[in-house]
Motif scaffolding. Structure first.
Motif, mmCIF file in Angstrom:
data_model
loop_
_atom_site.group_PDB
_atom_site.id
_atom_site.type_symbol
_atom_site.label_atom_id
_atom_site.label_comp_id
_atom_site.label_asym_id
_atom_site.label_seq_id
_atom_site.Cartn_x
_atom_site.Cartn_y
_atom_site.Cartn_z
ATOM 1 N N ASP A 52 49.164 -9.459 26.768
ATOM 2 C CA ASP A 52 49.981 -10.356 27.584
ATOM 3 C C ASP A 52 50.497 -11.550 26.792
ATOM 4 O OD1 ASP A 52 47.567 -11.548 27.142
ATOM 5 O OD2 ASP A 52 47.092 -11.899 29.277
ATOM 6 N N GLY A 53 50.199 -11.599 25.490
ATOM 7 C CA GLY A 53 50.718 -12.672 24.651
ATOM 8 C C GLY A 53 49.811 -13.863 24.515
ATOM 9 N N LEU A 54 48.661 -13.858 25.155
ATOM 10 C CA LEU A 54 47.778 -15.017 25.103
ATOM 11 C C LEU A 54 46.974 -15.015 23.809
ATOM 12 C CD1 LEU A 54 46.556 -15.178 28.792
ATOM 13 C CD2 LEU A 54 48.199 -16.663 27.641
ATOM 14 N N LEU A 55 46.909 -16.210 23.191
ATOM 15 C CA LEU A 55 46.173 -16.393 21.945
ATOM 16 C C LEU A 55 44.750 -16.832 22.229
ATOM 17 C CD1 LEU A 55 48.902 -18.374 19.994
ATOM 18 C CD2 LEU A 55 48.045 -16.112 19.360
ATOM 19 N N PRO A 56 43.810 -16.485 21.375
ATOM 20 C CA PRO A 56 42.444 -16.997 21.524
ATOM 21 C C PRO A 56 42.442 -18.517 21.448
ATOM 22 C CG PRO A 56 42.529 -15.207 19.931
ATOM 23 C CD PRO A 56 43.934 -15.585 20.231
ATOM 24 N N ALA A 57 41.426 -19.137 22.063
ATOM 25 C CA ALA A 57 41.326 -20.602 22.073
ATOM 26 C C ALA A 57 41.207 -21.175 20.672
ATOM 27 C CB ALA A 57 40.119 -21.021 22.924
ATOM 28 N N GLU A 58 40.744 -20.356 19.696
ATOM 29 C CA GLU A 58 40.610 -20.846 18.327
ATOM 30 C C GLU A 58 41.963 -21.272 17.715
ATOM 31 O OE1 GLU A 58 37.221 -17.952 18.965
ATOM 32 O OE2 GLU A 58 39.326 -18.124 19.505
ATOM 33 N N PHE A 59 43.066 -20.820 18.327
ATOM 34 C CA PHE A 59 44.401 -21.143 17.794
ATOM 35 C C PHE A 59 44.977 -22.448 18.370
ATOM 36 C CE2 PHE A 59 44.104 -16.840 16.427
ATOM 37 C CZ PHE A 59 44.955 -16.728 15.332
ATOM 38 N N ASP A 60 44.263 -23.051 19.350
ATOM 39 C CA ASP A 60 44.827 -24.233 20.003
ATOM 40 C C ASP A 60 45.187 -25.336 19.009
ATOM 41 O OD1 ASP A 60 44.535 -22.903 22.342
ATOM 42 O OD2 ASP A 60 42.960 -24.203 23.171
ATOM 43 N N ALA A 61 44.267 -25.658 18.140
ATOM 44 C CA ALA A 61 44.507 -26.776 17.199
ATOM 45 C C ALA A 61 45.677 -26.460 16.258
ATOM 46 C CB ALA A 61 43.232 -27.057 16.400
ATOM 47 N N ARG A 111 33.280 -12.260 12.414
ATOM 48 C CA ARG A 111 33.579 -13.635 12.021
ATOM 49 C C ARG A 111 34.416 -13.673 10.752
ATOM 50 N NH1 ARG A 111 28.092 -14.608 13.395
ATOM 51 N NH2 ARG A 111 27.565 -14.637 11.168
ATOM 52 N N PHE A 112 34.123 -12.811 9.778
ATOM 53 C CA PHE A 112 34.870 -12.813 8.519
ATOM 54 C C PHE A 112 36.322 -12.422 8.760
ATOM 55 C CE2 PHE A 112 35.581 -12.676 4.107
ATOM 56 C CZ PHE A 112 36.418 -11.607 3.849
ATOM 57 N N SER A 113 36.500 -11.414 9.646
ATOM 58 C CA SER A 113 37.863 -10.962 9.903
ATOM 59 C C SER A 113 38.689 -12.072 10.532
ATOM 60 C CB SER A 113 37.828 -9.736 10.821
ATOM 61 O OG SER A 113 39.130 -9.359 11.160
ATOM 62 N N LEU A 114 38.156 -12.739 11.525
ATOM 63 C CA LEU A 114 38.903 -13.793 12.195
ATOM 64 C C LEU A 114 39.135 -14.990 11.265
ATOM 65 C CD1 LEU A 114 40.192 -14.956 14.735
ATOM 66 C CD2 LEU A 114 37.904 -15.723 15.457
ATOM 67 N N THR A 115 38.100 -15.349 10.547
ATOM 68 C CA THR A 115 38.225 -16.503 9.643
ATOM 69 C C THR A 115 39.274 -16.245 8.571
ATOM 70 O OG1 THR A 115 35.925 -17.072 9.994
ATOM 71 C CG2 THR A 115 36.979 -17.996 8.040
ATOM 72 N N LYS A 116 39.221 -15.022 8.042
ATOM 73 C CA LYS A 116 40.197 -14.680 7.004
ATOM 74 C C LYS A 116 41.618 -14.772 7.535
ATOM 75 C CE LYS A 116 41.510 -10.984 3.856
ATOM 76 N NZ LYS A 116 41.185 -9.620 3.375
ATOM 77 N N LYS A 117 41.822 -14.267 8.757
ATOM 78 C CA LYS A 117 43.159 -14.305 9.321
ATOM 79 C C LYS A 117 43.616 -15.729 9.572
ATOM 80 C CE LYS A 117 43.134 -9.701 11.390
ATOM 81 N NZ LYS A 117 43.253 -8.916 12.639
ATOM 82 N N LEU A 118 42.715 -16.555 10.051
ATOM 83 C CA LEU A 118 43.073 -17.945 10.304
ATOM 84 C C LEU A 118 43.414 -18.678 9.008
ATOM 85 C CD1 LEU A 118 40.483 -18.902 13.069
ATOM 86 C CD2 LEU A 118 42.955 -18.691 13.328
ATOM 87 N N LEU A 119 42.668 -18.373 7.962
ATOM 88 C CA LEU A 119 42.949 -19.011 6.676
ATOM 89 C C LEU A 119 44.312 -18.589 6.137
ATOM 90 C CD1 LEU A 119 39.465 -18.820 4.913
ATOM 91 C CD2 LEU A 119 40.631 -20.873 5.718
ATOM 92 N N VAL A 120 44.585 -17.284 6.245
ATOM 93 C CA VAL A 120 45.887 -16.794 5.792
ATOM 94 C C VAL A 120 47.010 -17.428 6.609
ATOM 95 C CG1 VAL A 120 47.372 -14.766 5.630
ATOM 96 C CG2 VAL A 120 44.988 -14.644 4.869
ATOM 97 N N LEU A 121 46.776 -17.510 7.911
ATOM 98 C CA LEU A 121 47.779 -18.121 8.768
ATOM 99 C C LEU A 121 47.976 -19.596 8.429
ATOM 100 C CD1 LEU A 121 49.688 -17.806 11.154
ATOM 101 C CD2 LEU A 121 47.785 -18.360 12.669
#
Length: 649
Positions: A52-61, A111-121
């Motif tokens: 539905d297009g909603l992002l996890p709360a970790e993306f708020d900041a 955790r590694f997968s999400l962290t890695k993606k956030l770092l790349v982003l």
């Protein structure tokens, strides 16, 4: 716009990436570059959003930091872009803690997968922010630099070396006139006490290209009557009647100036035209020339015309011989001593206001000179040494660069001289119109020495009857030989050795040897050119009893002398000046390709320094013919003239 059902809040509590994209498309047009960069990040975030297009709360900041006030304010208008968090669930009973190693092992992949993606982003967001600062974004960047490009101009200069002069080259760039024109080179010829029919004078001139580029055109012409300023005309000075500058002073004036002539100042490529108020006579000392005004720098116009009919002191219309090249009205003219303002020009009829500038109206005769008299302003500083050219000169024998004067002394002590005579008038420069000029080239090309007659009898421009233009490139010259050996008289043929010839001998010319009452007459066996030291003659006949000819013998080419004596109107100095002034047409000097032959299609006429063909040699001579219509009136006269050599590219 999406309907409400598309914007329902979900349990994730994060931002809706699809709504952010829509809002960015609709309201980000004020800064297209910003919108493009932000859209790139949103499309990358889709990988982390739900169906539905909603992002996890970790993306708020990250969203709030990277999208700034504009998108956040848009989102405030449409709260569905941000999901409302649902109420927290009741906590589950605490479980027994797992061993630490097992818990880390179970959680690490997620955790590694999400962290890695956030770092790349975050890294991509940082790159976008960096490029956004320059309003430019590119996923790749490349740059090259080609330094040190330069473009320089060559030089086109010449040297002029005269035999018997200072023997130091006179360089075109050593000029007092601020340009590549040097009017202070050595005198080519100086002779005195000439008598009709006697040997003339000649000299060698070497012209060399001392520049770094080839000259495509090499030419020879007669200079205008000219002089050089002895005092500067300052920039901004007003010139003309009643102005700051009413006269110009020149250190010498090589020829006469007539009232109404165009006078051109030329310094460093800037020219300014003035108009002569009165006539000025040639002089070797400082001379003042009165001027009425003229035209602005680098602007040309007519300086004079004549009245087409007499006028009274009352008339306000007058006719003139020509209206050509006069400026638009109003302008001022001078007729005799009266100034008038021309208010209308209709063909050759002018309407005038009489007695301008405080002058007095007077009657004027038919043919009176009408001189342009509006003042002008010096467009630059014309320093001392500036060339002053009378560009109206070289149109008649009376007004050329060759001028006659009376001699003021004699080479023979106590003898009479020109200023003591009363029958040697200089009017119309009769000596200039009688003395024959010849100019012959003798240059070495590709190891061969070729000859060509450029002016005089034997040239395309001289008096050719009866023999015509010379196919071997020989000018008719007053040729004599000085024997360097002794020869018995009465022989049928001779091979004479002599000092270098200062003239030419044509095959078949009659050569006469005379000494101690004996004369031997022979025929030249071949063509001989200037500089030859051996001459063969045959078919000789002798009269007289002397037994030998030596260095005291008189040896003449009598055929040449006969052809030069008498009238030679097309070969005189005056003819050269009027036929080959700069305006009438310089002699274009194509390079030689044989005796009597030139290469008119050559693209280089004087090659650059240190190249084959970078120098050409000319012999210049004059001869006072042995017979003329009024030789007696030519006594005590001195003709002064000049030559101009020019290179062009």
């Amino acid at each position: 716009m999406s309907n409400d059902s598309d914007m329902r809040q979900t349990t994730s509590g994060g931002w809706n990436v699809l709504e952010l994209e829509r809002l960015l498309r609709e309201r980000g047009g004020s800064d297209p570059a910003y919108a493009e960069h932000q859209m790139f990040l949103l499309r990358y975030m889709r990988d982390f959003a739900g169906p539905d297009g909603l992002l996890p709360a970790e993306f708020d900041a990250l969203v709030e930091a990277r999208f700034g006030e504009v998108v956040l304010s848009l989102a405030a208008d449409e709260p569905q872009a941000r999901a409302e968090p649902k109420a927290a669930a009741e906590p589950e009973p605490a479980a027994e803690p797992e061993p630490v190693t097992e818990a880390l092992a179970a959680a690490a992949p997620e955790r590694f997968s999400l962290t890695k993606k956030l770092l790349v982003l975050a890294m991509l967001a940082g790159i976008a922010a960096f490029f956004l600062g320059g309003s430019t974004f590119s996923s790749f960047s490349a740059q090259t630099f080609n330094p040190g490009s330069a473009f320089s101009s060559g030089t086109l200069t010449m040297s002029d070396t005269v035999q018997g002069g200072a023997q130091q080259p006179c360089n075109s760039y050593s000029s007092a006139s601020g340009d590549n024109y040097n009017a202070a080179c050595d005198v080519i010829l100086t002779t005195s006490n000439a008598a009709p029919g006697t040997i003339g004078a000649s000299s060698r001139v070497t012209i060399a290209n001392t520049g770094s580029i080839d000259a495509s055109l090499f030419s020879l012409f007669a200079p205008y009557v000219q002089g050089s300023l002895s005092a500067q005309v300052a920039s901004g000075a007003t010139i003309g009647l009643g102005q700051t500058v009413t006269t110009v002073t020149v250190s010498s004036l090589e020829g006469p100036v007539s009232a109404g002539d165009k006078l051109t100042l030329n310094y460093g490529g800037t020219t300014q035209q003035l108009c002569a108020k009165t006539a000025a006579a040639p002089s070797t000392s400082t001379t003042s020339i009165s001027v009425t005004g003229g035209y602005a720098a680098n602007v040309s116009g007519a300086c004079s015309t004549t009245l087409g009919g007499a006028i009274t002191n009352k008339q306000t219309t007058l006719t003139v011989a020509s209206s050509s090249s006069f400026p638009a009205t109003p302008f001022t003219i001078l007729v005799d001593s009266e100034q008038m303002t021309v208010t209308n020009v209709s063909g050759t009829t002018w309407t005038v206001t009489r007695a301008a500038n405080g002058t007095t109206a007077a009657a004027h005769s038919n043919g009176a000179i009408v001189i342009y008299a509006s003042s002008t302003t010096a467009g630059t500083t014309f320093a001392a040494g500036t060339r002053l050219l009378d560009t109206s000169s070289d149109t008649s024998a009376a007004n050329t660069d060759c001028y006659d004067s009376q001699t003021t002394s004699s080479p023979v002590s106590g003898a009479t001289y020109g200023t003591q005579l009363n029958f040697d008038s200089t009017t119309n420069n009769p000596f200039c119109g009688t003395v024959v000029l010849w100019i012959q080239e003798q240059s070495t090309v590709g190891g061969y020495t070729y000859n060509y007659c450029w002016f005089g009898r034997g040239s395309p421009y001289g008096d050719q009857s009866p023999s015509g233009e010379d196919s071997n490139g020989q000018c008719r010259t007053p040729t004599t030989l000085t024997l360097s050996g002794t020869y018995s008289s009465g022989q049928a043929s001779y091979t004479l050795t002599s000092a270098a010839l200062t003239g030419n001998i044509r095959s078949g010319d009659t050569i006469a040897l005379s000494e101690n009452g004996t004369t031997t007459t022979c025929s030249a066996a071949a063509n001989y050119f200037i500089g030859a030291t051996s001459v063969s003659i045959n078919s000789c006949t002798t009269s007289g009893s002397a037994t030998a000819f030596d260095s005291s013998a008189t040896v003449k080419d009598t055929t040449a002398l006969t052809s030069l004596n008498g009238s030679n109107p097309s070969s005189t100095i005056s003819s050269f000046d009027t036929s080959h002034s700069y305006s009438a047409g310089p002699i274009a000097m194509s390079p030689l390709n044989g005796n009597g032959g030139t290469n008119a299609s050559a693209t280089v006429e004087l090659a650059k320094k240190s190249s084959s063909g970078d120098a050409r040699v000319f012999y210049v001579g004059v001869y006072f013919p042995g017979t003329s219509s009024n030789q007696n009136a030519l006594q005590g006269l001195l003709s002064t003239f000049g030559l101009v050599w020019r290179l062009d590219q």
